[in-house]
Write a protein that holds these residues in place. Structure first.
Motif, PDB file in Angstrom:
ATOM      1  N   CYS A   2       0.833  -1.214   0.000  1.00 45.17           N
ATOM      2  CA  CYS A   2       0.000   0.000   0.000  1.00 45.17           C
ATOM      3  C   CYS A   2       0.860   1.253   0.000  1.00 45.17           C
ATOM      4  O   CYS A   2       0.475   2.284  -0.574  1.00 45.17           O
ATOM      5  N   LEU A   3       2.024   1.195   0.634  1.00 44.01           N
ATOM      6  CA  LEU A   3       2.891   2.366   0.742  1.00 44.01           C
ATOM      7  C   LEU A   3       3.559   2.720  -0.580  1.00 44.01           C
ATOM      8  O   LEU A   3       4.163   3.784  -0.704  1.00 44.01           O
ATOM      9  N   ASN A   4       3.469   1.818  -1.553  1.00 41.55           N
ATOM     10  CA  ASN A   4       4.018   2.092  -2.873  1.00 41.55           C
ATOM     11  C   ASN A   4       2.930   2.116  -3.940  1.00 41.55           C
ATOM     12  O   ASN A   4       3.220   2.083  -5.134  1.00 41.55           O
ATOM     13  N   GLY A   5       1.677   2.155  -3.496  1.00 49.75           N
ATOM     14  CA  GLY A   5       0.566   2.246  -4.427  1.00 49.75           C
ATOM     15  C   GLY A   5       0.297   0.985  -5.211  1.00 49.75           C
ATOM     16  O   GLY A   5      -0.425   1.009  -6.213  1.00 49.75           O
ATOM     17  N   LEU A   6       0.849  -0.149  -4.760  1.00 50.04           N
ATOM     18  CA  LEU A   6       0.617  -1.412  -5.458  1.00 50.04           C
ATOM     19  C   LEU A   6      -0.684  -2.069  -5.026  1.00 50.04           C
ATOM     20  O   LEU A   6      -1.127  -3.034  -5.643  1.00 50.04           O
ATOM     21  N   GLU A   7      -1.271  -1.571  -3.964  1.00 50.41           N
ATOM     22  CA  GLU A   7      -2.588  -2.008  -3.498  1.00 50.41           C
ATOM     23  C   GLU A   7      -3.446  -0.771  -3.272  1.00 50.41           C
ATOM     24  O   GLU A   7      -2.982   0.216  -2.686  1.00 50.41           O
ATOM     25  N   ASP A   8      -4.678  -0.802  -3.741  1.00 54.11           N
ATOM     26  CA  ASP A   8      -5.617   0.270  -3.447  1.00 54.11           C
ATOM     27  C   ASP A   8      -6.006   0.218  -1.976  1.00 54.11           C
ATOM     28  O   ASP A   8      -5.997  -0.858  -1.354  1.00 54.11           O
ATOM     29  N   ILE A   9      -6.325   1.373  -1.418  1.00 53.79           N
ATOM     30  CA  ILE A   9      -6.824   1.405  -0.041  1.00 53.79           C
ATOM     31  C   ILE A   9      -8.243   1.957  -0.048  1.00 53.79           C
ATOM     32  O   ILE A   9      -8.639   2.706  -0.937  1.00 53.79           O
ATOM     33  N   GLN A  10      -9.004   1.536   0.953  1.00 52.07           N
ATOM     34  CA  GLN A  10     -10.400   1.948   1.032  1.00 52.07           C
ATOM     35  C   GLN A  10     -10.599   3.228   1.837  1.00 52.07           C
ATOM     36  O   GLN A  10     -11.581   3.938   1.663  1.00 52.07           O
ATOM     37  N   ASP A  11      -9.659   3.524   2.719  1.00 49.70           N
ATOM     38  CA  ASP A  11      -9.793   4.727   3.547  1.00 49.70           C
ATOM     39  C   ASP A  11      -8.424   5.095   4.087  1.00 49.70           C
ATOM     40  O   ASP A  11      -7.505   4.269   4.141  1.00 49.70           O
ATOM     41  N   GLY A  12      -8.287   6.356   4.500  1.00 45.91           N
ATOM     42  CA  GLY A  12      -7.054   6.816   5.108  1.00 45.91           C
ATOM     43  C   GLY A  12      -6.244   7.696   4.176  1.00 45.91           C
ATOM     44  O   GLY A  12      -6.642   7.973   3.041  1.00 45.91           O
ATOM     45  N   GLU A  13      -5.091   8.143   4.679  1.00 44.17           N
ATOM     46  CA  GLU A  13      -4.247   9.074   3.935  1.00 44.17           C
ATOM     47  C   GLU A  13      -2.787   8.682   4.076  1.00 44.17           C
ATOM     48  O   GLU A  13      -2.312   8.334   5.153  1.00 44.17           O
ATOM     49  N   ILE A  14      -2.077   8.737   2.957  1.00 40.73           N
ATOM     50  CA  ILE A  14      -0.634   8.527   2.921  1.00 40.73           C
ATOM     51  C   ILE A  14      -0.005   9.817   2.418  1.00 40.73           C
ATOM     52  O   ILE A  14      -0.371  10.328   1.355  1.00 40.73           O
ATOM     53  N   SER A  15       0.929  10.364   3.206  1.00 42.32           N
ATOM     54  CA  SER A  15       1.618  11.596   2.813  1.00 42.32           C
ATOM     55  C   SER A  15       3.106  11.326   2.700  1.00 42.32           C
ATOM     56  O   SER A  15       3.688  10.605   3.515  1.00 42.32           O
ATOM     57  N   PHE A  16       3.724  11.915   1.697  1.00 40.35           N
ATOM     58  CA  PHE A  16       5.163  11.778   1.483  1.00 40.35           C
ATOM     59  C   PHE A  16       5.767  13.173   1.437  1.00 40.35           C
ATOM     60  O   PHE A  16       5.342  14.019   0.650  1.00 40.35           O
ATOM     61  N   ASN A  17       6.741  13.407   2.315  1.00 45.61           N
ATOM     62  CA  ASN A  17       7.356  14.739   2.436  1.00 45.61           C
ATOM     63  C   ASN A  17       6.309  15.822   2.653  1.00 45.61           C
ATOM     64  O   ASN A  17       6.400  16.920   2.101  1.00 45.61           O
ATOM     65  N   GLY A  18       5.307  15.504   3.451  1.00 44.88           N
ATOM     66  CA  GLY A  18       4.297  16.479   3.819  1.00 44.88           C
ATOM     67  C   GLY A  18       3.178  16.660   2.820  1.00 44.88           C
ATOM     68  O   GLY A  18       2.242  17.425   3.073  1.00 44.88           O
ATOM     69  N   ARG A  19       3.220  15.946   1.688  1.00 43.58           N
ATOM     70  CA  ARG A  19       2.191  16.100   0.661  1.00 43.58           C
ATOM     71  C   ARG A  19       1.347  14.838   0.559  1.00 43.58           C
ATOM     72  O   ARG A  19       1.872  13.756   0.284  1.00 43.58           O
ATOM     73  N   PRO A  20       0.034  14.942   0.753  1.00 41.95           N
ATOM     74  CA  PRO A  20      -0.831  13.769   0.619  1.00 41.95           C
ATOM     75  C   PRO A  20      -0.803  13.226  -0.808  1.00 41.95           C
ATOM     76  O   PRO A  20      -0.735  13.993  -1.777  1.00 41.95           O
ATOM     77  N   VAL A  21      -0.823  11.911  -0.904  1.00 47.16           N
ATOM     78  CA  VAL A  21      -0.885  11.255  -2.207  1.00 47.16           C
ATOM     79  C   VAL A  21      -2.348  11.005  -2.538  1.00 47.16           C
ATOM     80  O   VAL A  21      -3.096  10.474  -1.711  1.00 47.16           O
ATOM     81  N   SER A  22      -2.765  11.408  -3.735  1.00 46.61           N
ATOM     82  CA  SER A  22      -4.133  11.135  -4.159  1.00 46.61           C
ATOM     83  C   SER A  22      -4.362   9.634  -4.080  1.00 46.61           C
ATOM     84  O   SER A  22      -3.694   8.862  -4.768  1.00 46.61           O
ATOM     85  N   ARG A  23      -5.297   9.225  -3.237  1.00 47.47           N
ATOM     86  CA  ARG A  23      -5.342   7.880  -2.689  1.00 47.47           C
ATOM     87  C   ARG A  23      -5.235   6.758  -3.721  1.00 47.47           C
ATOM     88  O   ARG A  23      -4.400   5.873  -3.598  1.00 47.47           O
ATOM     89  N   ASN A  24      -6.063   6.752  -4.714  1.00 55.94           N
ATOM     90  CA  ASN A  24      -6.045   5.663  -5.682  1.00 55.94           C
ATOM     91  C   ASN A  24      -5.764   6.169  -7.094  1.00 55.94           C
ATOM     92  O   ASN A  24      -6.275   5.640  -8.079  1.00 55.94           O
ATOM     93  N   SER A  25      -4.921   7.207  -7.178  1.00 51.97           N
ATOM     94  CA  SER A  25      -4.532   7.765  -8.473  1.00 51.97           C
ATOM     95  C   SER A  25      -3.254   7.090  -8.963  1.00 51.97           C
ATOM     96  O   SER A  25      -2.176   7.287  -8.389  1.00 51.97           O
ATOM     97  N   GLU A  26      -3.364   6.304 -10.015  1.00 54.90           N
ATOM     98  CA  GLU A  26      -2.182   5.620 -10.546  1.00 54.90           C
ATOM     99  C   GLU A  26      -1.152   6.624 -11.057  1.00 54.90           C
ATOM    100  O   GLU A  26       0.054   6.407 -10.931  1.00 54.90           O
ATOM    101  N   LYS A  27      -1.607   7.748 -11.603  1.00 60.85           N
ATOM    102  CA  LYS A  27      -0.679   8.773 -12.084  1.00 60.85           C
ATOM    103  C   LYS A  27       0.164   9.323 -10.941  1.00 60.85           C
ATOM    104  O   LYS A  27       1.386   9.483 -11.065  1.00 60.85           O
ATOM    105  N   ALA A  28      -0.490   9.609  -9.799  1.00 58.99           N
ATOM    106  CA  ALA A  28       0.240  10.124  -8.643  1.00 58.99           C
ATOM    107  C   ALA A  28       1.233   9.098  -8.122  1.00 58.99           C
ATOM    108  O   ALA A  28       2.364   9.435  -7.751  1.00 58.99           O
ATOM    109  N   TRP A  29       0.830   7.832  -8.103  1.00 60.61           N
ATOM    110  CA  TRP A  29       1.719   6.798  -7.595  1.00 60.61           C
ATOM    111  C   TRP A  29       2.884   6.541  -8.541  1.00 60.61           C
ATOM    112  O   TRP A  29       4.004   6.277  -8.094  1.00 60.61           O
TER     113      TRP A  29
END
Length: 283
Positions: A83-110
């Motif tokens: 999940c931390l590398n976007g290889l699994e979709d998540i149903q809820d919650g937030e992952i931030s890298f260097n203070g910036r949230p990652v668009s949860r299930n956006s393959e482009k962002a990952w």
């Protein structure tokens, strides 16, 4: 004591003093030097259908920190790291890298973030039709658009560091399991990641090949590479971890400085787990 345990202990004894021992010092130093986490996870949930495999997971990883995930099989460790590398979709919650949230299930962002997060799997995942050099060059040149000459210079340094320079023109089928895994780590490092994820990278290796991979990871820890490591190698975890997170049934039951977890686990479940992972005593 099993052959695997003997080889792991030998690797750790060989590199004794090279890796920071998991104590409160490592995490405290990272927190004091870099007030902002490199990675933040808040209230992460992951389900497969109606089965919830990760339940309200929250934690931070500071720059230079080594976080080790331990726990019984099926506890959610590998799912979490994917999940931390976007290889699994998540149903809820937030992952931030260097203070910036990652668009949860956006393959482009990952896809963009994966250029900054390296991941090594237990199955190597080298391209069998490409030489070692081509495997390593592909990401930096095709994805990061870096000059081949620059990438090749870095590759030569990395291969020399892992004592595999002579295999640059070889193909994966010509390498041992341990060599393939070290090449997989070099391939990830060639992308200049800010965070490295390791998912049971010694699980598929023969016991004699475990040592060379653990030695490389210990050197990365000494150099303060930020790492999240899933492992069942408890002596390795004891030596390398700034922080240990113990998972069971999709929940973080304990999060402690590495030295504290192994000397005085807080829960009976963690105590039983550590006992079950101890070498079998001779009769």
């Amino acid at each position: 004591m099993s052959d695997s345990t003997v080889n792991v202990n030998a690797a750790l004894n060989t590199t004794a003093g090279t890796a920071h021992v998991g104590t409160t010092v490592g995490t405290a130093d990272a927190a004091a030097t870099d007030a902002a986490p490199l990675l933040s996870v808040r209230h992460l949930r992951k389900s497969y259908g109606s089965h919830e495999v990760l339940k309200d997971i929250s934690f931070d990883v500071m720059p230079g920190e080594v976080v080790v995930l331990v726990g019984p099989s099926g506890s959610g460790k590998s799912t979490l790291i994917r999940c931390l590398n976007g290889l699994e979709d998540i149903q809820d919650g937030e992952i931030s890298f260097n203070g910036r949230p990652v668009s949860r299930n956006s393959e482009k962002a990952w896809r963009k973030l994966r250029t900054r997060i390296g991941m090594v799997f237990q199955s190597y995942d080298l391209f069998p039709n490409l030489s070692v050099a081509k495997n390593i060059e592909l990401g930096p040149t095709a994805v990061q658009k870096r000059a081949k000459a620059e990438v090749d210079e870095q590759m030569d340094r990395l291969l020399a560091d892992v004592q595999l320079s002579q295999y640059k023109d070889s193909y994966p089928r010509e390498l041992s399991g341990g060599q393939k895994q070290r090449i997989a780590i070099v391939r990830a490092l060639a992308m200049n990641p800010e965070l490295m994820l390791f998912d049971e990278v010694t699980a598929s290796l023969d016991p004699e090949m475990v040592r060379e991979v653990l030695e490389l990871m210990l050197r990365l820890a000494k150099r303060r590479m930020t790492m999240i490591v899933v492992t069942h190698e408890m002596e390795f975890a004891r030596r390398v971890a700034d922080t240990v997170m113990f998972l069971e049934d999709g929940v973080i039951l304990e999060r402690q400085p590495g030295g504290d977890f192994f000397s005085s686990p807080q829960t009976d479940r963690a105590k039983r787990f550590l006992e079950s992972m101890s070498p079998v005593a001779a009769e």
